[in-house]
Write a protein that holds these residues in place. Structure first.
Motif, PDB file in Angstrom:
ATOM      1  N   UNK A 109      62.759  13.375   7.213  1.00  0.00           N
ATOM      2  CA  UNK A 109      62.364  14.694   6.729  1.00  0.00           C
ATOM      3  C   UNK A 109      61.219  15.198   7.584  1.00  0.00           C
ATOM      4  N   UNK A 110      61.261  16.480   7.952  1.00  0.00           N
ATOM      5  CA  UNK A 110      60.148  17.116   8.651  1.00  0.00           C
ATOM      6  C   UNK A 110      59.920  18.497   8.045  1.00  0.00           C
ATOM      7  N   UNK A 111      58.662  18.891   7.973  1.00  0.00           N
ATOM      8  CA  UNK A 111      58.327  20.222   7.490  1.00  0.00           C
ATOM      9  C   UNK A 111      58.633  21.248   8.571  1.00  0.00           C
ATOM     10  N   UNK A 112      59.085  22.432   8.158  1.00  0.00           N
ATOM     11  CA  UNK A 112      59.337  23.486   9.125  1.00  0.00           C
ATOM     12  C   UNK A 112      60.148  24.612   8.517  1.00  0.00           C
ATOM     13  N   UNK A 113      59.761  25.856   8.783  1.00  0.00           N
ATOM     14  CA  UNK A 113      60.540  27.015   8.337  1.00  0.00           C
ATOM     15  C   UNK A 113      61.058  27.776   9.544  1.00  0.00           C
ATOM     16  N   UNK A 114      61.797  28.846   9.314  1.00  0.00           N
ATOM     17  CA  UNK A 114      62.465  29.542  10.416  1.00  0.00           C
ATOM     18  C   UNK A 114      61.469  30.162  11.392  1.00  0.00           C
ATOM     19  N   UNK A 115      60.218  30.341  10.950  1.00  0.00           N
ATOM     20  CA  UNK A 115      59.209  30.945  11.819  1.00  0.00           C
ATOM     21  C   UNK A 115      58.505  29.925  12.714  1.00  0.00           C
ATOM     22  N   UNK A 116      58.497  28.657  12.285  1.00  0.00           N
ATOM     23  CA  UNK A 116      57.756  27.688  13.099  1.00  0.00           C
ATOM     24  C   UNK A 116      58.555  26.439  13.457  1.00  0.00           C
ATOM     25  N   UNK A 117      59.850  26.431  13.145  1.00  0.00           N
ATOM     26  CA  UNK A 117      60.683  25.288  13.515  1.00  0.00           C
ATOM     27  C   UNK A 117      61.065  25.375  14.988  1.00  0.00           C
ATOM     28  N   UNK A 118      61.861  24.426  15.435  1.00  0.00           N
ATOM     29  CA  UNK A 118      62.325  24.422  16.823  1.00  0.00           C
ATOM     30  C   UNK A 118      63.702  23.792  16.876  1.00  0.00           C
ATOM     31  N   UNK A 119      64.380  24.009  17.969  1.00  0.00           N
ATOM     32  CA  UNK A 119      65.676  23.368  18.150  1.00  0.00           C
ATOM     33  C   UNK A 119      65.515  21.860  18.287  1.00  0.00           C
ATOM     34  N   UNK A 120      64.380  21.435  18.824  1.00  0.00           N
ATOM     35  CA  UNK A 120      64.122  19.998  18.929  1.00  0.00           C
ATOM     36  C   UNK A 120      64.042  19.360  17.538  1.00  0.00           C
ATOM     37  N   UNK A 121      63.374  20.039  16.601  1.00  0.00           N
ATOM     38  CA  UNK A 121      63.304  19.529  15.235  1.00  0.00           C
ATOM     39  C   UNK A 121      64.694  19.518  14.594  1.00  0.00           C
ATOM     40  N   UNK A 122      65.413  20.583  14.771  1.00  0.00           N
ATOM     41  CA  UNK A 122      66.792  20.662  14.253  1.00  0.00           C
ATOM     42  C   UNK A 122      67.623  19.489  14.778  1.00  0.00           C
ATOM     43  N   UNK A 124      66.624  16.568  16.033  1.00  0.00           N
ATOM     44  CA  UNK A 124      66.147  15.281  15.524  1.00  0.00           C
ATOM     45  C   UNK A 124      66.690  15.009  14.122  1.00  0.00           C
ATOM     46  N   UNK A 125      66.571  15.986  13.260  1.00  0.00           N
ATOM     47  CA  UNK A 125      66.969  15.794  11.869  1.00  0.00           C
ATOM     48  C   UNK A 125      68.481  15.662  11.742  1.00  0.00           C
ATOM     49  N   UNK A 126      69.217  16.492  12.451  1.00  0.00           N
ATOM     50  CA  UNK A 126      70.676  16.418  12.352  1.00  0.00           C
ATOM     51  C   UNK A 126      71.231  15.166  13.025  1.00  0.00           C
ATOM     52  N   UNK A 127      70.574  14.690  14.082  1.00  0.00           N
ATOM     53  CA  UNK A 127      71.038  13.457  14.721  1.00  0.00           C
ATOM     54  C   UNK A 127      70.974  12.275  13.755  1.00  0.00           C
ATOM     55  N   UNK A 128      69.894  12.187  12.977  1.00  0.00           N
ATOM     56  CA  UNK A 128      69.734  11.073  12.046  1.00  0.00           C
ATOM     57  C   UNK A 128      70.488  11.320  10.741  1.00  0.00           C
ATOM     58  N   UNK A 129      70.292  12.491  10.157  1.00  0.00           N
ATOM     59  CA  UNK A 129      70.795  12.750   8.804  1.00  0.00           C
ATOM     60  C   UNK A 129      72.274  13.087   8.744  1.00  0.00           C
ATOM     61  N   UNK A 130      72.827  13.561   9.847  1.00  0.00           N
ATOM     62  CA  UNK A 130      74.235  13.992   9.836  1.00  0.00           C
ATOM     63  C   UNK A 130      75.072  13.229  10.871  1.00  0.00           C
TER      64      UNK A 130
END
Length: 275
Positions: A109-122, A124-130
């Protein structure tokens, strides 16, 4: 009270007996995964425990040995690596010759909303969680088909309800909800059951690893008293009990479902009063 507790333990063990069953659990070095491993050990299962932290995984192995006489196979590695996923399944079959239950629990889990997230965060999370869940399930299915086994995916209340500030995480868990339903329908002809649990706030390290400070985490748990109908956050043992139930013959006519373990949070909505 002690007599009642002992009787319950005996009856519970008779209800769900995993003797002779091989159970693979990812994310087994802490939190829900670690507690689920201990529960399965108590019920007689042969365990394959996957995690990144070798030291923590060793402690879970020791905890399992305190509950049963079966020595778990501990495998450390990164589920984002295709080679490791294939090796994990291969090691399971080489050691135990079969696979009966897959518990897809690993997640971040990582904190982040559409204004401060990044594709790198996306990513990372999808690689592990999905992606890792998709990949490991794909590799495990031929073996689960042979045993008419079960799959339990660990989702989240964030997969069925919307919350700000954890955008990529919510999206990843919503994907797991749909993945669970689709795969359940695809594997039903093979008599392989696929279900999920969707925990609410559970006392685990995941939020602090995701960025909450110690002070913020204390406040977060205090807020859980208001955001959960039962007035408290949940415990890892409560999720583990549900996972073992869904993996057992006691749930033999349940597939494609997601069981909320959230103290009623999924049923709640804010109330607005007119001034």
């Amino acid at each position: 009270m002690q007599v009642i507790s002992c009787c319950f333990t005996v009856c519970h063990s008779r209800m769900m007996n995993f003797a002779g069953k091989v159970v693979l659990i990812t994310g087994a070095s802490s939190g829900i995964g670690a507690e689920t491993a201990v529960h399965f050990a108590r019920l007689g299962a042969d365990l394959v425990l996957a995690g990144r932290n070798a030291g923590a995984l060793t402690k879970v192995v020791d905890a399992c040995l305190e509950q049963g006489k079966r020595t778990p196979l501990a495998v450390t590695g990164n589920l984002e690596e295709d080679k490791h996923v294939k090796s994990l399944v291969k090691s399971t079959i080489e050691r135990f010759k079969k696979l009966d239950v897959l518990v897809n629990n690993a997640g971040i889990l990582e904190m982040g909303n559409i204004e401060n997230t990044s594709l790198e965060q996306y990513d990372r999370i999808f690689d592990v969680n999905v992606r890792s869940v998709y990949n490991l399930t794909m590799q495990a299915v031929p073996h689960l088909t042979k045993t008419k086994g079960t799959i339990v995916n660990v989702s989240s209340i964030c997969g069925v309800r919307s919350f700000p500030g954890v955008l990529a995480y919510c999206m990843s868990k919503a994907t797991i909800e749909q993945f669970t339903r689709c795969v359940a329908l695809e594997l039903a002809p093979n008599q392989v059951r696929v279900n999920a649990v969707s925990p609410g706030v559970i006392v685990t390290p995941i939020q602090k690893r995701g960025g909450l400070s110690d002070t913020a985490y204390v406040h977060f748990l205090e807020e859980a008293k208001a955001t959960h109908a039962l007035g408290r956050p949940g415990e890892v043992s409560e999720v583990a009990e549900a996972i073992t139930f869904l993996a057992s013959e006691k749930s033999s006519f349940i597939t494609g479902d997601s069981l909320p373990i959230d103290g009623g949070r999924h049923a709640m909505c804010p109330r607005v009063y007119a001034s």
